[in-house]
Motif scaffolding. Structure first.
Motif, PDB file in Angstrom:
ATOM      1  N   VAL A 144       0.845  -1.190   0.000  1.00 35.00           N
ATOM      2  CA  VAL A 144       0.000   0.000   0.000  1.00 35.00           C
ATOM      3  C   VAL A 144       0.882   1.241   0.000  1.00 35.00           C
ATOM      4  CG1 VAL A 144      -1.794   1.271   1.248  1.00 35.00           C
ATOM      5  CG2 VAL A 144      -1.802  -1.234   1.249  1.00 35.00           C
ATOM      6  N   THR A 145       0.620   2.158  -0.918  1.00 40.55           N
ATOM      7  CA  THR A 145       1.348   3.426  -1.007  1.00 40.55           C
ATOM      8  C   THR A 145       0.339   4.563  -1.067  1.00 40.55           C
ATOM      9  OG1 THR A 145       3.144   2.356  -2.231  1.00 40.55           O
ATOM     10  CG2 THR A 145       3.048   4.766  -2.302  1.00 40.55           C
ATOM     11  N   SER A 146       0.499   5.551  -0.194  1.00 41.64           N
ATOM     12  CA  SER A 146      -0.457   6.665  -0.162  1.00 41.64           C
ATOM     13  C   SER A 146      -0.385   7.456  -1.459  1.00 41.64           C
ATOM     14  CB  SER A 146      -0.156   7.587   1.023  1.00 41.64           C
ATOM     15  OG  SER A 146       1.066   8.245   0.845  1.00 41.64           O
ATOM     16  N   GLY A 147      -1.551   7.787  -1.958  1.00 45.71           N
ATOM     17  CA  GLY A 147      -1.633   8.575  -3.167  1.00 45.71           C
ATOM     18  C   GLY A 147      -1.498   7.780  -4.445  1.00 45.71           C
ATOM     19  N   SER A 148      -1.407   6.459  -4.343  1.00 47.64           N
ATOM     20  CA  SER A 148      -1.261   5.619  -5.539  1.00 47.64           C
ATOM     21  C   SER A 148      -2.165   4.404  -5.412  1.00 47.64           C
ATOM     22  CB  SER A 148       0.192   5.176  -5.710  1.00 47.64           C
ATOM     23  OG  SER A 148       0.330   4.345  -6.856  1.00 47.64           O
ATOM     24  N   VAL A 206       1.035  -1.840  -9.574  1.00 48.43           N
ATOM     25  CA  VAL A 206       1.361  -3.013 -10.388  1.00 48.43           C
ATOM     26  C   VAL A 206       2.033  -2.599 -11.685  1.00 48.43           C
ATOM     27  CG1 VAL A 206       0.383  -4.945 -11.684  1.00 48.43           C
ATOM     28  CG2 VAL A 206      -0.476  -4.427  -9.399  1.00 48.43           C
ATOM     29  N   GLU A 207       1.462  -1.621 -12.359  1.00 52.38           N
ATOM     30  CA  GLU A 207       2.031  -1.181 -13.633  1.00 52.38           C
ATOM     31  C   GLU A 207       3.442  -0.634 -13.456  1.00 52.38           C
ATOM     32  OE1 GLU A 207       0.806   1.493 -17.519  1.00 52.38           O
ATOM     33  OE2 GLU A 207      -0.334   1.674 -15.661  1.00 52.38           O
ATOM     34  N   GLU A 213     -10.428  -1.513  -4.715  1.00 49.88           N
ATOM     35  CA  GLU A 213      -9.411  -2.458  -5.189  1.00 49.88           C
ATOM     36  C   GLU A 213      -8.858  -3.245  -4.006  1.00 49.88           C
ATOM     37  OE1 GLU A 213      -7.529  -0.032  -9.023  1.00 49.88           O
ATOM     38  OE2 GLU A 213      -6.474  -0.047  -7.091  1.00 49.88           O
ATOM     39  N   VAL A 214      -8.452  -4.472  -4.270  1.00 52.33           N
ATOM     40  CA  VAL A 214      -7.801  -5.299  -3.254  1.00 52.33           C
ATOM     41  C   VAL A 214      -6.369  -5.560  -3.708  1.00 52.33           C
ATOM     42  CG1 VAL A 214      -9.963  -6.379  -2.555  1.00 52.33           C
ATOM     43  CG2 VAL A 214      -8.586  -7.457  -4.317  1.00 52.33           C
ATOM     44  N   PRO A 215      -5.463  -5.876  -2.784  1.00 53.90           N
ATOM     45  CA  PRO A 215      -4.042  -6.042  -3.143  1.00 53.90           C
ATOM     46  C   PRO A 215      -3.752  -7.335  -3.885  1.00 53.90           C
ATOM     47  CG  PRO A 215      -4.348  -6.478  -0.823  1.00 53.90           C
ATOM     48  CD  PRO A 215      -5.672  -5.986  -1.332  1.00 53.90           C
ATOM     49  N   ALA A 216      -4.444  -7.550  -4.988  1.00 53.43           N
ATOM     50  CA  ALA A 216      -4.234  -8.726  -5.828  1.00 53.43           C
ATOM     51  C   ALA A 216      -4.516  -8.352  -7.270  1.00 53.43           C
ATOM     52  CB  ALA A 216      -5.133  -9.881  -5.383  1.00 53.43           C
TER      53      ALA A 216
END
Length: 623
Positions: free
Chosen positions: A199-203, A209-210, A301-304
């Motif tokens: 997790v990154t704030s603002g992204s 992923v990209e 969105e989920v982290p997958a």
């Protein structure tokens, strides 16, 4: 169990087999049953109902058996895939093993056991009333030279089974490679599933992923599809499917149909059931479309994510190399086929998956222990003396010969099978809660659970339960288990399915491992039996057998198992080079971009098909 009870059981089962064979032979030819016995052919337009009467339909026939076995492996592979071929090879392998073991057991071991005279003198006139123990090794005298026949049989059966295992493993491995080389480009060969996206704030996760794969896999990265939370959509689509089934059922019934439009159809004013259901279905579909639009624009969105590459080799590198310094981030695994994806757990956190696996282990153990209750009950039915002591009021009824034969010979197996019928769906439910990402992984996990459940409850518990009450303390003495088993065992004895996914024969290693375990179990029992029968030399000479079997298994694991885990770099690069000059690859990559879109986001059109009187027979196959 006495011989007459065993023969009664065999007679009942044989009669039921003939009855089922006859009913199937007749019912499959009735026009109204074509959607039951050949749904795949109907769905593919290769079969249709015939309206004219034919007397031959009412007569049983055996031609379908010959037709079923005439299908070649090439035809089966073309029609149903490699998994179907492996499934048939499992049947063939089992028939070969049981044929060899049956010939040795019936023609060699059974006469040796019966002529042993350890338990009683031979009296052929009293044979129906004798215990089946007379046909077991228990009837061979202690220290007899005839025990060496059993010793030789143990080595012979082990050798034959290992040879057949090696042959099948080698054959299926070669088929798996040949199928891979002959296959057209498949989405899952070019894609991986990535979880643990940081997790990154603002992204967003999509940007993460990209950015990551563009930087570290710049030459092979193609596209990605982030998983979104769609649990609410899944509920709405499930409701729509239920309404559609209800609507098709209503339309299939003749006559005018009414229902009330209030709670549960019990209150309110009367309305036409078909019109009312159609309106509800249309409203529900509109609600689904609104929710789909919301999810696509602002959905969580989920982290997958599913990440696709320009080559198979590029996808393999992403799978087998750790992506980040932190091993809990950017976790990759081979993507299943799009139709094989099990979406509910893709949005689960690592902690939830870990807890689910732990709970499933506990639940599986609990189910195994609880199942001891029907197993002990069934064991009591097989032992008439124990049953009369437990239920003395049944003594008069059980004194009737035929009743006692049915109760001890047939009823135990019937009750046990009834209880076992609930095990498979329960184990599949457990496996679906363990965090697997594909239906095929759930199927393999459930198969393993059922296998070990059966080994414990139907073999160990069933064999040992006869002395549970009187000798429970022996179960706590692990060193006595081989001798306990040795003493106790001699006392019990293309038209339908459309593939929804393809595993490339990955079910075979389960069969191989279970067969190896069975061999080790047989050899352990043999060691204990020879010790009990006062033939220590045979017991000592049998000790190398499990060691040799384990060495053989390790050789097979090194030689063949890697082929079932992943394809080699040599195979992947060779296949990529073959496809490089194929003009159709451009179209394939265009489709690959959207191959792993959530099914919940696909257009719903049940109401467009509402004029159909039957629901779809089968789901679409993966091309």
């Amino acid at each position: 169990m006495i011989v007459s009870a065993l023969l009664t059981s065999l007679g009942i089962n044989f009669g039921l087999c003939i009855l089922y064979f006859t009913l199937y032979s007749i019912l499959r030819k009735q026009p109204g049953n074509i959607e039951v016995y050949a749904p795949r052919l109907v769905a593919e337009g290769k079969s249709r109902q015939e309206s004219h009467f034919d007397l031959e339909r009412l007569l049983p026939s055996t031609g379908w058996v010959r037709t079923a076995w005439q299908l070649s492996e090439e035809e089966l592979l073309s029609a149903s895939g490699l998994d179907a071929v492996v499934y048939m090879r499992i049947f063939i392998f089992s028939l070969r093993v049981f044929s060899v073991a049956g010939i040795i057991g019936i023609c060699i071991l059974l006469p040796v056991n019966y002529l042993g005279n350890e338990l009683n003198d031979i009296d052929f006139s009293e044979l129906p009333n004798k215990s089946v123990d007379l046909f077991s090794i228990s009837n061979v005298k202690d220290g007899s030279k005839w025990l060496w026949v059993h010793f030789c049989s143990a080595y012979l059966i082990t050798g034959v089974v290992c040879f057949l295992l090696y042959y099948e493993y080698n054959y299926i491995s070669s088929k798996r490679l040949a199928s891979f080389y002959a296959s057209r480009p498949q989405s899952h060969d070019f894609s991986v599933l990535v979880r643990g996206i940081p997790v990154t704030s603002g992204s967003s996760f999509s940007n993460q992923v990209e950015s990551f794969f563009t930087e570290y896999h710049s030459s092979t990265y193609l596209s990605h599809s982030v998983v979104r939370r769609t649990s609410k959509l899944q509920g709405l689509i499930s409701d729509a499917e239920k309404l559609y089934k209800k609507l098709t059922h209503l339309k299939s019934r003749p006559g005018q149909k009414f229902q009330r439009n209030g709670f549960l159809g019990l209150f309110g004013r009367k309305v036409d059931a078909v019109d009312h259901t159609e309106k509800r279905l249309q409203d529900l579909e509109e609600n689904v479309r609104i929710q789909q639009s919301d999810v696509s624009l602002i959905g969580e969105e989920v982290p997958a994510a599913f990440v696709s590459f320009k080559s198979r080799y590029g996808a393999a590198i992403a799978v087998h190399i750790q992506q980040a310094i932190n091993p809990m981030q950017w976790i990759t695994e081979q993507a299943p086929e799009p139709n094989d994806v099990y979406w509910p757990f893709l949005s689960s956190t690592f902690l939830r998956i870990w807890i689910s696996k732990l709970l499933v282990i506990v639940a599986s153990i609990f189910l195994t222990v609880i199942f001891l209750i029907p197993v002990v009950f069934v064991q009591g039915l097989a032992n008439l003396d124990q049953l009369e002591i437990l239920l003395p009021f049944l003594k008069r009824v059980l004194s009737i010969t035929f009743v006692s034969q049915v109760v001890t010979g047939y009823l135990p197996s019937l009750i046990l099978q009834m209880f076992l019928s609930f095990v498979s769906p329960i184990m599949k439910l457990f496996s679906s809660m363990q965090g697997y990402i594909s239906h095929s992984q759930i199927e393999r996990s459930a198969s393993s659970k059922v296998l070990w459940f059966t080994i414990w409850n139907v073999f160990f518990a069933n064999v040992l339960s006869g002395s549970v009450i009187s000798q429970l303390k022996l179960f706590l003495d692990l060193k006595n288990i081989p001798s306990r088993l040795a003493a106790a065992v001699p006392a019990q004895l293309l038209n339908v399915y459309l593939p929804k996914f393809e595993t490339g024969g990955k079910f075979w290693p389960i069969v191989h491992n279970s067969t190896i375990f069975t061999l080790i179990l047989m050899q352990t029992i043999a060691i204990g039996i020879f010790g009990l029968k006062k033939l220590p030399l045979a017991s000592s000479l049998t000790l190398p057998l499990p060691v040799l079997t384990l060495l053989f298994n390790e050789y097979c694991r090194k030689c063949f198992l890697p082929i079932f885990h992943a394809y080699s770099a040599e195979s992947l690069i060779k296949k990529d080079r073959e496809d490089h000059s194929d003009p159709a690859m451009g179209e394939f990559f265009d489709k690959l971009v959207n191959a792993y879109s959530d099914p919940c986001m696909r257009p719903l059109s049940y109401s467009d098909n509402a004029d159909r009187h039957i629901s779809p027979l089968l789901g679409p196959a993966q091309v």
